[in-house]
Design a protein around this motif. Structure first.
Motif, PDB file in Angstrom:
ATOM      1  N   GLU A 110       0.835  -1.207   0.000  1.00 56.94           N
ATOM      2  CA  GLU A 110       0.000   0.000   0.000  1.00 56.94           C
ATOM      3  C   GLU A 110       0.871   1.258   0.000  1.00 56.94           C
ATOM      4  O   GLU A 110       0.363   2.358   0.196  1.00 56.94           O
ATOM      5  N   ASP A 133       4.031   3.800  -1.791  1.00 53.92           N
ATOM      6  CA  ASP A 133       4.504   4.232  -3.102  1.00 53.92           C
ATOM      7  C   ASP A 133       5.504   3.192  -3.615  1.00 53.92           C
ATOM      8  O   ASP A 133       6.149   2.488  -2.822  1.00 53.92           O
ATOM      9  N   TYR A 178       4.500  14.801  -4.387  1.00 53.80           N
ATOM     10  CA  TYR A 178       3.506  14.099  -3.571  1.00 53.80           C
ATOM     11  C   TYR A 178       2.920  15.013  -2.502  1.00 53.80           C
ATOM     12  O   TYR A 178       1.722  14.931  -2.189  1.00 53.80           O
ATOM     13  N   ASN A 220      -1.115  14.074  -3.706  1.00 50.35           N
ATOM     14  CA  ASN A 220      -0.769  12.688  -3.399  1.00 50.35           C
ATOM     15  C   ASN A 220      -1.211  11.706  -4.483  1.00 50.35           C
ATOM     16  O   ASN A 220      -0.999  10.501  -4.349  1.00 50.35           O
ATOM     17  N   GLN A 221      -1.788  12.216  -5.567  1.00 47.86           N
ATOM     18  CA  GLN A 221      -2.114  11.388  -6.724  1.00 47.86           C
ATOM     19  C   GLN A 221      -0.986  11.394  -7.763  1.00 47.86           C
ATOM     20  O   GLN A 221      -1.038  10.657  -8.745  1.00 47.86           O
ATOM     21  N   SER A 252       2.512   6.644  -7.101  1.00 42.52           N
ATOM     22  CA  SER A 252       1.852   6.912  -5.831  1.00 42.52           C
ATOM     23  C   SER A 252       1.081   5.682  -5.370  1.00 42.52           C
ATOM     24  O   SER A 252       0.601   4.885  -6.184  1.00 42.52           O
ATOM     25  N   ASN A 253       0.949   5.541  -4.062  1.00 43.62           N
ATOM     26  CA  ASN A 253       0.135   4.431  -3.533  1.00 43.62           C
ATOM     27  C   ASN A 253      -1.304   4.505  -4.035  1.00 43.62           C
ATOM     28  O   ASN A 253      -1.976   3.480  -4.169  1.00 43.62           O
ATOM     29  N   HIS A 254      -1.767   5.699  -4.380  1.00 46.20           N
ATOM     30  CA  HIS A 254      -3.115   5.861  -4.916  1.00 46.20           C
ATOM     31  C   HIS A 254      -3.226   5.348  -6.352  1.00 46.20           C
ATOM     32  O   HIS A 254      -4.340   5.139  -6.854  1.00 46.20           O
ATOM     33  N   THR A 255      -2.085   5.153  -6.993  1.00 45.37           N
ATOM     34  CA  THR A 255      -2.083   4.663  -8.368  1.00 45.37           C
ATOM     35  C   THR A 255      -2.094   3.134  -8.429  1.00 45.37           C
ATOM     36  O   THR A 255      -2.505   2.551  -9.443  1.00 45.37           O
ATOM     37  N   CYS A 273      -4.733   1.010 -10.046  1.00 44.56           N
ATOM     38  CA  CYS A 273      -4.849   1.156 -11.502  1.00 44.56           C
ATOM     39  C   CYS A 273      -4.180   0.007 -12.247  1.00 44.56           C
ATOM     40  O   CYS A 273      -4.555  -0.300 -13.390  1.00 44.56           O
ATOM     41  N   LYS A 284      -4.377   9.663 -14.293  1.00 41.77           N
ATOM     42  CA  LYS A 284      -3.687  10.183 -13.116  1.00 41.77           C
ATOM     43  C   LYS A 284      -2.637  11.201 -13.560  1.00 41.77           C
ATOM     44  O   LYS A 284      -2.095  11.104 -14.668  1.00 41.77           O
TER      45      LYS A 284
END
Length: 243
Positions: A83, A85, A112, A116-117, A170-173, A176, A206
């Motif tokens: 979870e 980066d 970041y 953070n995206q 990023s961890n948000h990616t 994907c 993103k």
């Protein structure tokens, strides 16, 4: 942050070249995975391991092979429940002596903090005749990538921003990656497992920015291998590279 070194390439072009040389030193390399090829006296991958160890805990460095690049990345994300980066590095790639990993990490952290995206990749200026070899980034004045042209003719784009396989996601990616593989499940293997195709898909979903470097070695054939080996013998040691 985690790091994933992709060692999934089969090295078919290099193998073909090695089978057609008479020099014993080179023939002895037949069957050697590209990340283990001797470069400047050390295995190629060792330069990355040493550099990453200066910034990450060694247990956060993963080496994956054989499934294909994007599938390998998803395997690591799922199996180790990542979870964080992630830095993704091509196992057949090295950069010129003025590259410093800490500088890239600093740039990514700044991005970041603002968003953070955000994701970050590397890029260098290629020659006109080289555009058909690489993914070429089309960017705006904020260094954000707006599109990627895969191996275009020089007349098809004004950009000369080539993109090697070094990505900071990023961890948000991370979710994907699975979405991309699901969407491409019926696509040809080279389309769904080439990291450049994933990046091209990602930039429309993103924010992805680029960081300029002066150049890279892509050890894909015998000529590029010999050039890289000579360069590192003359200019680079593991003690001063990438730090």
């Amino acid at each position: 942050m985690k790091a994933v070194i992709l060692a999934a390439g089969y090295g078919t072009r290099l193998l073909k070249d090695l089978q057609n040389v008479n020099e014993q030193r080179l023939q002895d390399l037949i069957g050697t995975p590209k990340p283990l090829l001797p470069i400047g006296g050390s295995p190629l991958i060792s330069y990355w391991i040493e550099a990453l160890k200066s910034a990450l805990d060694p247990k956060d460095i993963f080496i994956v092979e054989r499934l294909g690049a994007v599938s390998c990345l998803q395997l690591i994300i799922e199996k180790f429940r990542i979870e964080d980066d992630i830095i993704v590095i091509g196992g057949d790639t090295l950069f010129y002596e003025d590259f410093h990993l800490q500088d890239v990490l600093k740039k990514y952290k700044a991005l970041y903090q603002d968003n953070n995206q955000a994701n970050l990749v590397l890029s260098y200026i290629c020659k006109d005749e080289e555009t058909t070899k690489y993914g070429i980034l089309e960017v705006d004045e904020s260094y954000r990538i707006r599109a990627i042209k895969e191996k275009p003719l020089a007349t098809d784009t004004a950009s000369r921003q080539a993109c090697p396989c070094f990505y900071m996601f990023s961890n948000h990616t991370l979710p994907c990656v699975k979405t991309f593989l699901n969407e491409k499940k019926d696509a040809p293997i080279d389309e769904k497992d080439a990291p450049g195709h994933f990046l091209s898909w990602l930039v429309t979903r993103k924010p992805v920015y680029f960081y300029s470097i002066s150049g890279r070695f892509d050890v894909g054939n015998l000529q590029s291998y010999l050039l890289c080996d000579k360069y590192f013998q003359e200019k680079i040691t593991k003690l001063n590279y990438l730090h």
